[in-house]
Motif scaffolding. Structure first.
Motif, PDB file in Angstrom:
ATOM      1  N   GLN A  41       0.821  -1.207   0.000  1.00 33.62           N
ATOM      2  CA  GLN A  41       0.000   0.000   0.000  1.00 33.62           C
ATOM      3  C   GLN A  41       0.853   1.254   0.000  1.00 33.62           C
ATOM      4  N   HIS A  50       0.736   4.077  -2.858  1.00 31.59           N
ATOM      5  CA  HIS A  50       0.531   5.488  -2.478  1.00 31.59           C
ATOM      6  C   HIS A  50       1.609   6.376  -3.099  1.00 31.59           C
ATOM      7  N   ARG A 105       1.155   9.447  -5.751  1.00 29.82           N
ATOM      8  CA  ARG A 105       1.617  10.791  -5.386  1.00 29.82           C
ATOM      9  C   ARG A 105       2.555  11.353  -6.446  1.00 29.82           C
ATOM     10  N   LYS A 143      -2.987  10.337  -9.217  1.00 34.87           N
ATOM     11  CA  LYS A 143      -3.813   9.439  -8.409  1.00 34.87           C
ATOM     12  C   LYS A 143      -4.514   8.364  -9.225  1.00 34.87           C
TER      13      LYS A 143
END
Length: 220
Positions: free
Chosen positions: A191, A195, A199, A203
Motif C-alpha cells: 500500500q 501510495h 503521489r 492518483k
C-alpha cells in the motif's frame, strides 16, 4: 520482476542471484528439479533461467512440462560451451533463448529484457502511457516531460502494472513479484508503494479494485 534460477552449481547460482538482485530482480534459487517444481507450484514467475544438467533429472523436463501447460513464461537455457545439441533441444522444447557458460551477467540481463519485449510485443524500451513516459533500459520516468525520481521498488511496481495493463493484480501477486520466498514482508508495504506511485505520477495511475487488488487501466 521475480525470476526462478534453476542451477545446481551453488556458487554460480548465488553469484548470479546477487548480480540480478543488484539489477532489481527478485530471485529464487532451485538447485534440483524437485525444488524447481515446488517453487513453480507455489509462486508466479515472470522469468526462468534454467540449467539442464540437474542432479535429479534433466531440466528439459521442466521446460516441456511448462509448455504442455501452455505456460508462456520466458525461459533462457544456461548451457555449457560444448553442449550444442543441448541448446538445440532446449530451443525445440520451447526455450526463448540460451546463454553459454561462463556468461557475462550484463548479457544475461540484456537477453532477459529482449525476451520480455518479444513476449509483450514491444519493440523498444521506450513506453508511453498517457502523460507518462518510461524508459525501461535507463529506468527514467517522465511525467508531462518532467523527470520523476522513483525508487527501484517503485519502478519495479510501475513496470509490473505496465506489463499487466487491463488486468487486476492481487496484493499477493505483487508481493510474490517483489520478494523472495523467505522474505519477511510487512503488512502495509505494498500500500505504501501504491501510495507513492499515485503521489508521484497521478492518483489515477493505478486503480483499487475492492477485495481483488489493483489495476492499471488498459486505456490509461
Amino acid at each position: 520482476m521475480r525470476i526462478l534460477l534453476v542451477e545446481d552449481d551453488v556458487l554460480l547460482a548465488k553469484a548470479t542471484a546477487r548480480g540480478l538482485d543488484q539489477a532489481n530482480f527478485v530471485v529464487d534459487i532451485a538447485t534440483t528439479a524437485e525444488q524447481a517444481y515446488h517453487f513453480l507450484a507455489s509462486y508466479d514467475y515472470q522469468f526462468i533461467l534454467l540449467d539442464l544438467g540437474l542432479p535429479d533429472r534433466n531440466g528439459l523436463e521442466i521446460l516441456k512440462s511448462l509448455r504442455r501447460k501452455k505456460n508462456k513464461v520466458g525461459v533462457i537455457i544456461l548451457t555449457a560451451q560444448d553442449k550444442t545439441q543441448e541448446r538445440i533441444s532446449g530451443l525445440d522444447a520451447g526455450a526463448d533463448d540460451f546463454v553459454v557458460k561462463p556468461y557475462d551477467l550484463y548479457e544475461v540481463i540484456a537477453r532477459i529484457q529482449a525476451v520480455l519485449r518479444r513476449i509483450s510485443g514491444e519493440v523498444s524500451d521506450l513506453i508511453q502511457i498517457g502523460n507518462i513516459a518510461v524508459n525501461k533500459a535507463t529506468k527514467q520516468v517522465l511525467r508531462d516531460h518532467t523527470e520523476v525520481e522513483l525508487t527501484p521498488k517503485e519502478f519495479h511496481l510501475l513496470e509490473l502494472f505496465i506489463l499487466n495493463r487491463g488486468r487486476i493484480i492481487s496484493r499477493e501477486s505483487i508481493e510474490n513479484s517483489f520478494y523472495a520466498y523467505d522474505a519477511d514482508v510487512s503488512s502495509n508495504v505494498i500500500q505504501v508503494y501504491i501510495h507513492n506511485l499515485r503521489r508521484k505520477l497521478g492518483k489515477n495511475i493505478v486503480r483499487t479494485v475492492q477485495s481483488f487488488g489493483y489495476i492499471m487501466d488498459e486505456n490509461y
